[in-house]
Design a protein around this motif. Sequence first.
Motif, PDB file in Angstrom:
ATOM      1  N   LYS A 198       8.584   9.447   0.187  1.00 39.29           N
ATOM      2  CA  LYS A 198       8.248   8.997   1.542  1.00 39.29           C
ATOM      3  C   LYS A 198       9.493   8.752   2.390  1.00 39.29           C
ATOM      4  O   LYS A 198       9.404   8.148   3.469  1.00 39.29           O
ATOM      5  CB  LYS A 198       7.444   7.692   1.460  1.00 39.29           C
ATOM      6  N   SER A 257       0.839  -1.200   0.000  1.00 38.73           N
ATOM      7  CA  SER A 257       0.000   0.000   0.000  1.00 38.73           C
ATOM      8  C   SER A 257       0.871   1.246   0.000  1.00 38.73           C
ATOM      9  O   SER A 257       1.921   1.285   0.653  1.00 38.73           O
ATOM     10  CB  SER A 257      -0.910   0.008   1.233  1.00 38.73           C
ATOM     11  N   LYS A 258       0.424   2.268  -0.709  1.00 37.55           N
ATOM     12  CA  LYS A 258       1.145   3.541  -0.695  1.00 37.55           C
ATOM     13  C   LYS A 258       0.886   4.320   0.590  1.00 37.55           C
ATOM     14  O   LYS A 258       1.548   5.324   0.858  1.00 37.55           O
ATOM     15  CB  LYS A 258       0.755   4.375  -1.919  1.00 37.55           C
ATOM     16  N   THR A 259      -0.081   3.853   1.376  1.00 36.67           N
ATOM     17  CA  THR A 259      -0.314   4.414   2.700  1.00 36.67           C
ATOM     18  C   THR A 259       0.535   3.642   3.696  1.00 36.67           C
ATOM     19  O   THR A 259       0.344   2.442   3.895  1.00 36.67           O
ATOM     20  CB  THR A 259      -1.798   4.313   3.092  1.00 36.67           C
TER      21      THR A 259
END
Length: 207
Positions: A88, A45-47
């Motif tokens: 990130k 997930s990019k979260t």
Amino acid sequence: MASRWPVFITAKNVPLKALNRALLLIQDFEFSGYPEDSRWLLLHSKTLPSSRPSATTPPITELPANDFASSNRISESLAKINAFIRAKETALEALDISPYTWLVIDEKGFDTGTCLVCERFYDPTEDEEGNPIGYTDVFRACRAPFEKAWGMTANLDIANMGFEDYVDEEKGEDEDGVWTWSFPGGVEQSDERDNALTALRDGGFID
């Protein structure tokens, strides 16, 4: 405390048993205890998680939704993952997830038992003003056997060996920008790995 090494899957359709096999083969059975010393973290997930995550070890019993699955050329998929990591970077480091070395498994990897060991490029030279350049936004990727991923990643992580030590420098990058593995020696026999594979097979988690 050892940081986690992120693993990304770009293949769109991945049989669960193939994923479990890959996640087992990339583990270290020579210098580390398994599973307690695993450092791989499947990022799907990019979260990002809100706290330091546990390492990912097989068996996985359900395929999670994957934000990194792609039908693009591998060069484009790798570039998108690098862009995600760069964006990130601070958050990853706060979670003790490495933004310097990571692993990618694509369609070809599942077909050939290989993965892409990726490293953020460190430039040891100086800029025009005499300042060290250091880490850049550039990355390099080498296609290596699953069983060799840990050793290469671990040595890159501590700068014990360089990227050039593992690749065919004479051949250089292929058309997708991936380097070819060229490290002496084959895949070592490991009773511990064989026993772990047998346990997964007996449990119905791999073929």
